[in-house]
Design a protein around this motif. Structure first.
Motif, mmCIF file in Angstrom:
data_model
loop_
_atom_site.group_PDB
_atom_site.id
_atom_site.type_symbol
_atom_site.label_atom_id
_atom_site.label_comp_id
_atom_site.label_asym_id
_atom_site.label_seq_id
_atom_site.Cartn_x
_atom_site.Cartn_y
_atom_site.Cartn_z
ATOM 1 N N SER A 20 44.905 26.121 43.786
ATOM 2 C CA SER A 20 46.270 26.638 43.665
ATOM 3 C C SER A 20 46.269 28.033 43.034
ATOM 4 C CB SER A 20 47.101 25.678 42.810
ATOM 5 O OG SER A 20 48.409 26.144 42.654
ATOM 6 N N PHE A 21 45.401 28.255 42.059
ATOM 7 C CA PHE A 21 45.337 29.590 41.442
ATOM 8 C C PHE A 21 44.921 30.640 42.454
ATOM 9 C CE2 PHE A 21 42.658 32.855 39.507
ATOM 10 C CZ PHE A 21 43.552 33.424 38.628
ATOM 11 N N SER A 22 43.904 30.322 43.270
ATOM 12 C CA SER A 22 43.431 31.298 44.255
ATOM 13 C C SER A 22 44.519 31.617 45.284
ATOM 14 C CB SER A 22 42.185 30.739 44.944
ATOM 15 O OG SER A 22 41.707 31.651 45.905
ATOM 16 N N LYS A 23 45.217 30.580 45.779
ATOM 17 C CA LYS A 23 46.255 30.812 46.794
ATOM 18 C C LYS A 23 47.419 31.596 46.217
ATOM 19 C CE LYS A 23 45.315 26.766 49.697
ATOM 20 N NZ LYS A 23 45.868 25.493 50.223
ATOM 21 N N ARG A 24 47.915 31.191 45.064
ATOM 22 C CA ARG A 24 49.086 31.841 44.492
ATOM 23 C C ARG A 24 48.760 33.251 43.988
ATOM 24 N NH1 ARG A 24 53.577 28.639 43.513
ATOM 25 N NH2 ARG A 24 53.300 26.456 44.112
ATOM 26 N N ARG A 25 47.510 33.485 43.550
ATOM 27 C CA ARG A 25 47.128 34.843 43.130
ATOM 28 C C ARG A 25 47.173 35.786 44.328
ATOM 29 N NH1 ARG A 25 42.382 37.112 43.724
ATOM 30 N NH2 ARG A 25 41.355 35.088 44.004
ATOM 31 N N ARG A 26 46.624 35.348 45.451
ATOM 32 C CA ARG A 26 46.684 36.189 46.655
ATOM 33 C C ARG A 26 48.126 36.421 47.093
ATOM 34 N NH1 ARG A 26 42.064 33.065 48.330
ATOM 35 N NH2 ARG A 26 43.446 31.716 49.566
ATOM 36 N N GLY A 27 48.957 35.372 46.995
ATOM 37 C CA GLY A 27 50.362 35.542 47.353
ATOM 38 C C GLY A 27 51.084 36.496 46.413
ATOM 39 N N LEU A 28 50.754 36.422 45.118
ATOM 40 C CA LEU A 28 51.373 37.321 44.143
ATOM 41 C C LEU A 28 50.983 38.765 44.402
ATOM 42 C CD1 LEU A 28 53.062 37.589 41.546
ATOM 43 C CD2 LEU A 28 50.938 37.240 40.249
ATOM 44 N N PHE A 29 49.698 38.998 44.670
ATOM 45 C CA PHE A 29 49.255 40.360 44.970
ATOM 46 C C PHE A 29 49.890 40.871 46.271
ATOM 47 C CE2 PHE A 29 45.005 40.328 42.455
ATOM 48 C CZ PHE A 29 45.728 40.226 41.283
ATOM 49 N N LYS A 31 52.888 40.013 47.433
ATOM 50 C CA LYS A 31 54.272 40.352 47.115
ATOM 51 C C LYS A 31 54.354 41.684 46.361
ATOM 52 C CE LYS A 31 56.394 36.742 48.807
ATOM 53 N NZ LYS A 31 57.373 36.860 49.926
ATOM 54 N N ALA A 32 53.383 41.927 45.451
ATOM 55 C CA ALA A 32 53.373 43.195 44.716
ATOM 56 C C ALA A 32 53.132 44.355 45.662
ATOM 57 C CB ALA A 32 52.303 43.145 43.632
ATOM 58 N N PHE A 33 52.233 44.171 46.622
ATOM 59 C CA PHE A 33 51.960 45.218 47.607
ATOM 60 C C PHE A 33 53.211 45.507 48.450
ATOM 61 C CE2 PHE A 33 50.737 46.045 52.057
ATOM 62 C CZ PHE A 33 50.181 47.309 51.896
ATOM 63 N N GLU A 34 53.877 44.444 48.897
ATOM 64 C CA GLU A 34 55.076 44.624 49.709
ATOM 65 C C GLU A 34 56.178 45.313 48.917
ATOM 66 O OE1 GLU A 34 55.988 40.693 50.954
ATOM 67 O OE2 GLU A 34 54.407 40.604 52.484
ATOM 68 N N ILE A 43 53.434 49.889 40.702
ATOM 69 C CA ILE A 43 53.172 48.531 40.232
ATOM 70 C C ILE A 43 51.735 48.429 39.719
ATOM 71 C CG2 ILE A 43 53.005 46.105 40.921
ATOM 72 C CD1 ILE A 43 55.177 46.636 42.954
ATOM 73 N N ALA A 44 51.575 47.731 38.622
ATOM 74 C CA ALA A 44 50.252 47.373 38.090
ATOM 75 C C ALA A 44 50.300 45.907 37.707
ATOM 76 C CB ALA A 44 49.895 48.223 36.879
ATOM 77 N N LEU A 45 49.320 45.156 38.176
ATOM 78 C CA LEU A 45 49.312 43.711 37.967
ATOM 79 C C LEU A 45 47.925 43.297 37.477
ATOM 80 C CD1 LEU A 45 50.932 41.088 38.273
ATOM 81 C CD2 LEU A 45 50.115 40.973 40.648
ATOM 82 N N MET A 46 47.877 42.577 36.377
ATOM 83 C CA MET A 46 46.617 42.089 35.819
ATOM 84 C C MET A 46 46.710 40.586 35.609
ATOM 85 S SD MET A 46 45.611 45.010 33.015
ATOM 86 C CE MET A 46 47.159 44.835 32.134
ATOM 87 N N VAL A 47 45.640 39.874 36.003
ATOM 88 C CA VAL A 47 45.619 38.416 35.901
ATOM 89 C C VAL A 47 44.269 37.981 35.335
ATOM 90 C CG1 VAL A 47 45.794 36.231 37.146
ATOM 91 C CG2 VAL A 47 47.176 38.188 37.867
ATOM 92 N N PHE A 48 44.333 37.084 34.358
ATOM 93 C CA PHE A 48 43.125 36.455 33.812
ATOM 94 C C PHE A 48 43.170 34.971 34.154
ATOM 95 C CE2 PHE A 48 43.389 40.208 31.151
ATOM 96 C CZ PHE A 48 42.064 40.594 31.035
ATOM 97 N N SER A 49 42.112 34.494 34.751
ATOM 98 C CA SER A 49 42.056 33.074 35.097
ATOM 99 C C SER A 49 41.753 32.241 33.858
ATOM 100 C CB SER A 49 40.976 32.837 36.158
ATOM 101 O OG SER A 49 39.687 33.074 35.604
ATOM 102 N N ALA A 50 41.801 30.921 34.015
ATOM 103 C CA ALA A 50 41.506 30.018 32.897
ATOM 104 C C ALA A 50 40.048 30.118 32.458
ATOM 105 C CB ALA A 50 41.840 28.578 33.289
ATOM 106 N N THR A 51 39.181 30.550 33.359
ATOM 107 C CA THR A 51 37.759 30.710 33.024
ATOM 108 C C THR A 51 37.432 32.094 32.489
ATOM 109 O OG1 THR A 51 37.280 31.303 35.324
ATOM 110 C CG2 THR A 51 37.063 28.987 34.714
ATOM 111 N N GLY A 52 38.451 32.988 32.394
ATOM 112 C CA GLY A 52 38.238 34.312 31.841
ATOM 113 C C GLY A 52 37.988 35.399 32.864
ATOM 114 N N LYS A 53 38.051 35.073 34.151
ATOM 115 C CA LYS A 53 37.843 36.095 35.171
ATOM 116 C C LYS A 53 39.077 37.006 35.243
ATOM 117 C CE LYS A 53 34.648 33.537 38.114
ATOM 118 N NZ LYS A 53 34.382 32.997 39.485
#
Length: 220
Positions: A20-29, A31-34, A43-53
């Motif tokens: 779910s994180f991988s799918k929604r992250r791609r969808g969020l990026f 939407k930001a591009f659009e 726009i600047a968007l930064m995301v940290f995963s639960a594993t620290g990526k």
């Protein structure tokens, strides 16, 4: 057929949560591009995963967007106020200064300075502290002296052994020279005997010839 609404809460299953994180992250990026294209937004968007990526998206530069955000009038007032980290640093700095002052005061008192403000109990405590420190200093000094004495004894033993080896070597050389001198004296005596027995070789030869003529044996 309507889509089933998903309850917004943490997904317990680890695999499903990662998908779910991988799918929604791609969808969020996406939407930001659009949004940046359609509305000409920066726009600047930064995301940290639960594993620290770390994942990021920006239509220009994340650094420039962050700098522009900091320079915005709405955010300028926040820089004039000390942050929580700065306040913590100030508290730690004050605590360290207080601890240094206390340690300095204790050090001066162990040297016999600034004792006027101490009562009898504090003076007795300081006396015991100094006596304990003095005992430890004397013990350490005694250990150092014993180590140095042991080192000197070991060096003395090595020097004695080396001296004995040198004496034995010297005696061996002296015996060898004496043997050579005895051999040289025996050789000189042999030459002397030969020279004394043949002091007149011509006379010996004439005597030998006379005995041969008379047919007599030559005396030894």
């Amino acid at each position: 057929m309507t889509r089933k609404k998903i309850q917004i809460k943490k997904i317990d299953n680890t695999s499903a949560r990662q998908v779910s994180f991988s799918k929604r992250r791609r969808g969020l990026f996406k939407k930001a591009f659009e949004l940046s294209i359609l509305c000409d937004a920066e726009i600047a968007l930064m995301v940290f995963s639960a594993t620290g990526k770390f994942f990021e998206y920006s239509n220009s530069s994340i650094g420039q967007v962050i700098e522009r955000r900091n320079l915005h009038p709405k955010n300028l007032d926040t820089f004039s106020q000390p942050s929580v980290e700065l306040q913590l640093d100030s508290a730690v700095h004050a605590m360290l200064n207080k601890e240094i002052a206390e340690k300095t005061r204790e050090l001066r008192r162990t040297r016999g300075e600034d004792l006027q403000g101490l009562n009898m109990e504090e003076l007795e405590k300081l006396e015991k502290l100094i006596e304990g420190s003095l005992c430890r200093v004397m013990e350490t000094k005694g250990e150092k002296i014993l180590k140095e004495v042991d080192a000197l004894k070991s060096k003395e033993h090595q020097l004695i052994e080396e001296n004995q080896r040198l004496k034995q070597r010297l005696m061996s050389l002296s015996k060898g020279q004496g043997h050579l001198l005895e051999q040289g004296q025996s050789s000189d005596s042999m030459v002397t005997n030969i020279s004394s027995n043949s002091a007149n070789p011509r006379q010996d030869y004439d005597n030998y010839c006379s005995f041969l003529t008379l047919g007599l044996p030559f005396p030894d």
